[in-house]
Design a protein around this motif. Structure first.
Motif, PDB file in Angstrom:
ATOM      1  N   MET A   1       0.817  -1.187   0.000  1.00  0.00           N
ATOM      2  CA  MET A   1       0.000   0.000   0.000  1.00  0.00           C
ATOM      3  C   MET A   1       0.867   1.260   0.000  1.00  0.00           C
ATOM      4  O   MET A   1       0.605   2.178  -0.739  1.00  0.00           O
ATOM      5  CB  MET A   1      -0.933  -0.033   1.212  1.00  0.00           C
ATOM      6  CG  MET A   1      -1.816   1.150   1.321  1.00  0.00           C
ATOM      7  SD  MET A   1      -3.179   0.990   0.169  1.00  0.00           S
ATOM      8  CE  MET A   1      -4.110   2.402   0.566  1.00  0.00           C
ATOM      9  N   LYS A   2       1.905   1.275   0.823  1.00  0.00           N
ATOM     10  CA  LYS A   2       2.774   2.438   0.902  1.00  0.00           C
ATOM     11  C   LYS A   2       3.507   2.656  -0.419  1.00  0.00           C
ATOM     12  O   LYS A   2       3.633   3.780  -0.883  1.00  0.00           O
ATOM     13  CB  LYS A   2       3.765   2.269   2.050  1.00  0.00           C
ATOM     14  CG  LYS A   2       4.552   3.518   2.350  1.00  0.00           C
ATOM     15  CD  LYS A   2       5.387   3.348   3.599  1.00  0.00           C
ATOM     16  CE  LYS A   2       6.088   4.634   3.931  1.00  0.00           C
ATOM     17  NZ  LYS A   2       6.835   4.561   5.163  1.00  0.00           N
ATOM     18  N   PHE A   3       3.967   1.558  -1.042  1.00  0.00           N
ATOM     19  CA  PHE A   3       4.650   1.660  -2.331  1.00  0.00           C
ATOM     20  C   PHE A   3       3.719   2.237  -3.390  1.00  0.00           C
ATOM     21  O   PHE A   3       4.123   3.089  -4.181  1.00  0.00           O
ATOM     22  CB  PHE A   3       5.167   0.287  -2.777  1.00  0.00           C
ATOM     23  CG  PHE A   3       5.786   0.310  -4.148  1.00  0.00           C
ATOM     24  CD1 PHE A   3       7.048   0.828  -4.329  1.00  0.00           C
ATOM     25  CD2 PHE A   3       5.086  -0.159  -5.246  1.00  0.00           C
ATOM     26  CE1 PHE A   3       7.621   0.866  -5.593  1.00  0.00           C
ATOM     27  CE2 PHE A   3       5.647  -0.130  -6.510  1.00  0.00           C
ATOM     28  CZ  PHE A   3       6.921   0.385  -6.684  1.00  0.00           C
ATOM     29  N   THR A   4       2.471   1.820  -3.386  1.00  0.00           N
ATOM     30  CA  THR A   4       1.501   2.308  -4.361  1.00  0.00           C
ATOM     31  C   THR A   4       1.273   3.806  -4.198  1.00  0.00           C
ATOM     32  O   THR A   4       1.215   4.540  -5.183  1.00  0.00           O
ATOM     33  CB  THR A   4       0.165   1.557  -4.216  1.00  0.00           C
ATOM     34  OG1 THR A   4       0.402   0.160  -4.344  1.00  0.00           O
ATOM     35  CG2 THR A   4      -0.843   1.996  -5.253  1.00  0.00           C
ATOM     36  N   SER A   5       1.193   4.256  -2.972  1.00  0.00           N
ATOM     37  CA  SER A   5       1.006   5.682  -2.704  1.00  0.00           C
ATOM     38  C   SER A   5       2.199   6.489  -3.184  1.00  0.00           C
ATOM     39  O   SER A   5       2.044   7.548  -3.795  1.00  0.00           O
ATOM     40  CB  SER A   5       0.789   5.924  -1.217  1.00  0.00           C
ATOM     41  OG  SER A   5      -0.371   5.271  -0.779  1.00  0.00           O
ATOM     42  N   ILE A   6       3.390   6.010  -2.915  1.00  0.00           N
ATOM     43  CA  ILE A   6       4.606   6.699  -3.354  1.00  0.00           C
ATOM     44  C   ILE A   6       4.682   6.704  -4.875  1.00  0.00           C
ATOM     45  O   ILE A   6       5.018   7.712  -5.491  1.00  0.00           O
ATOM     46  CB  ILE A   6       5.852   6.052  -2.727  1.00  0.00           C
ATOM     47  CG1 ILE A   6       5.845   6.287  -1.221  1.00  0.00           C
ATOM     48  CG2 ILE A   6       7.131   6.600  -3.349  1.00  0.00           C
ATOM     49  CD1 ILE A   6       6.900   5.514  -0.463  1.00  0.00           C
ATOM     50  N   PHE A   7       4.359   5.588  -5.491  1.00  0.00           N
ATOM     51  CA  PHE A   7       4.381   5.480  -6.949  1.00  0.00           C
ATOM     52  C   PHE A   7       3.390   6.458  -7.580  1.00  0.00           C
ATOM     53  O   PHE A   7       3.734   7.187  -8.517  1.00  0.00           O
ATOM     54  CB  PHE A   7       4.063   4.038  -7.367  1.00  0.00           C
ATOM     55  CG  PHE A   7       4.068   3.832  -8.846  1.00  0.00           C
ATOM     56  CD1 PHE A   7       5.253   3.812  -9.547  1.00  0.00           C
ATOM     57  CD2 PHE A   7       2.874   3.660  -9.528  1.00  0.00           C
ATOM     58  CE1 PHE A   7       5.264   3.623 -10.917  1.00  0.00           C
ATOM     59  CE2 PHE A   7       2.866   3.467 -10.887  1.00  0.00           C
ATOM     60  CZ  PHE A   7       4.065   3.457 -11.592  1.00  0.00           C
ATOM     61  N   LEU A   8       2.179   6.521  -7.058  1.00  0.00           N
ATOM     62  CA  LEU A   8       1.181   7.439  -7.590  1.00  0.00           C
ATOM     63  C   LEU A   8       1.593   8.897  -7.395  1.00  0.00           C
ATOM     64  O   LEU A   8       1.395   9.734  -8.269  1.00  0.00           O
ATOM     65  CB  LEU A   8      -0.181   7.185  -6.947  1.00  0.00           C
ATOM     66  CG  LEU A   8      -0.901   5.935  -7.409  1.00  0.00           C
ATOM     67  CD1 LEU A   8      -2.183   5.739  -6.605  1.00  0.00           C
ATOM     68  CD2 LEU A   8      -1.214   5.995  -8.892  1.00  0.00           C
ATOM     69  N   ALA A   9       2.182   9.205  -6.259  1.00  0.00           N
ATOM     70  CA  ALA A   9       2.653  10.568  -6.006  1.00  0.00           C
ATOM     71  C   ALA A   9       3.754  10.955  -6.990  1.00  0.00           C
ATOM     72  O   ALA A   9       3.785  12.082  -7.496  1.00  0.00           O
ATOM     73  CB  ALA A   9       3.142  10.687  -4.573  1.00  0.00           C
ATOM     74  N   ALA A  10       4.646  10.023  -7.287  1.00  0.00           N
ATOM     75  CA  ALA A  10       5.715  10.286  -8.246  1.00  0.00           C
ATOM     76  C   ALA A  10       5.163  10.512  -9.654  1.00  0.00           C
ATOM     77  O   ALA A  10       5.615  11.412 -10.374  1.00  0.00           O
ATOM     78  CB  ALA A  10       6.713   9.129  -8.251  1.00  0.00           C
ATOM     79  N   ILE A  11       4.183   9.717 -10.043  1.00  0.00           N
ATOM     80  CA  ILE A  11       3.563   9.874 -11.359  1.00  0.00           C
ATOM     81  C   ILE A  11       2.864  11.228 -11.460  1.00  0.00           C
ATOM     82  O   ILE A  11       3.003  11.938 -12.456  1.00  0.00           O
ATOM     83  CB  ILE A  11       2.563   8.728 -11.643  1.00  0.00           C
ATOM     84  CG1 ILE A  11       3.292   7.391 -11.737  1.00  0.00           C
ATOM     85  CG2 ILE A  11       1.746   8.996 -12.897  1.00  0.00           C
ATOM     86  CD1 ILE A  11       4.267   7.289 -12.889  1.00  0.00           C
ATOM     87  N   LEU A  12       2.124  11.602 -10.439  1.00  0.00           N
ATOM     88  CA  LEU A  12       1.439  12.898 -10.445  1.00  0.00           C
ATOM     89  C   LEU A  12       2.425  14.061 -10.493  1.00  0.00           C
ATOM     90  O   LEU A  12       2.207  15.051 -11.188  1.00  0.00           O
ATOM     91  CB  LEU A  12       0.530  13.021  -9.221  1.00  0.00           C
ATOM     92  CG  LEU A  12      -0.731  12.172  -9.256  1.00  0.00           C
ATOM     93  CD1 LEU A  12      -1.454  12.250  -7.918  1.00  0.00           C
ATOM     94  CD2 LEU A  12      -1.646  12.596 -10.379  1.00  0.00           C
ATOM     95  N   ALA A  13       3.513  13.941  -9.771  1.00  0.00           N
ATOM     96  CA  ALA A  13       4.519  15.001  -9.772  1.00  0.00           C
ATOM     97  C   ALA A  13       5.172  15.131 -11.144  1.00  0.00           C
ATOM     98  O   ALA A  13       5.406  16.234 -11.638  1.00  0.00           O
ATOM     99  CB  ALA A  13       5.569  14.731  -8.705  1.00  0.00           C
ATOM    100  N   ALA A  14       5.454  14.012 -11.783  1.00  0.00           N
ATOM    101  CA  ALA A  14       6.102  14.027 -13.096  1.00  0.00           C
ATOM    102  C   ALA A  14       5.175  14.598 -14.164  1.00  0.00           C
ATOM    103  O   ALA A  14       5.614  15.345 -15.042  1.00  0.00           O
ATOM    104  CB  ALA A  14       6.547  12.623 -13.474  1.00  0.00           C
ATOM    105  N   THR A  15       3.916  14.273 -14.103  1.00  0.00           N
ATOM    106  CA  THR A  15       2.995  14.760 -15.127  1.00  0.00           C
ATOM    107  C   THR A  15       2.574  16.198 -14.893  1.00  0.00           C
ATOM    108  O   THR A  15       2.165  16.869 -15.832  1.00  0.00           O
ATOM    109  CB  THR A  15       1.736  13.869 -15.217  1.00  0.00           C
ATOM    110  OG1 THR A  15       1.105  13.824 -13.953  1.00  0.00           O
ATOM    111  CG2 THR A  15       2.082  12.475 -15.667  1.00  0.00           C
ATOM    112  N   SER A  16       2.688  16.697 -13.692  1.00  0.00           N
ATOM    113  CA  SER A  16       2.303  18.079 -13.431  1.00  0.00           C
ATOM    114  C   SER A  16       3.361  19.062 -13.914  1.00  0.00           C
ATOM    115  O   SER A  16       3.089  20.254 -14.025  1.00  0.00           O
ATOM    116  CB  SER A  16       2.027  18.290 -11.947  1.00  0.00           C
ATOM    117  OG  SER A  16       3.212  18.139 -11.201  1.00  0.00           O
ATOM    118  N   LEU A  17       4.547  18.601 -14.224  1.00  0.00           N
ATOM    119  CA  LEU A  17       5.592  19.494 -14.718  1.00  0.00           C
ATOM    120  C   LEU A  17       5.203  20.144 -16.036  1.00  0.00           C
ATOM    121  O   LEU A  17       5.646  21.239 -16.346  1.00  0.00           O
ATOM    122  CB  LEU A  17       6.916  18.729 -14.866  1.00  0.00           C
ATOM    123  CG  LEU A  17       7.556  18.264 -13.564  1.00  0.00           C
ATOM    124  CD1 LEU A  17       8.816  17.466 -13.863  1.00  0.00           C
ATOM    125  CD2 LEU A  17       7.885  19.446 -12.681  1.00  0.00           C
TER     126      LEU A  17
END
Length: 43
Positions: A1-17
């Motif tokens: 669960m924690k890995f999924t949250s970190i992964f989703l946060a990283a994806i959102l950060a990368a696409t918001s650039l």
């Protein structure tokens, strides 16, 4: 669960650039001429 949250946060950060604003004045309609693209676009 924690890995999924970190992964989703990283994806959102990368696409918001791509949403970072660029410089350039706009006219009263919120548009300006993009010299690189050779076209006018609005925000």
């Amino acid at each position: 669960m924690k890995f999924t949250s970190i992964f989703l946060a990283a994806i959102l950060a990368a696409t918001s650039l791509s949403a970072i604003a660029h410089g350039g004045r706009t006219d009263k309609q919120g548009c300006h001429y993009d010299k690189k693209a050779g076209s006018r676009h609005c925000h």
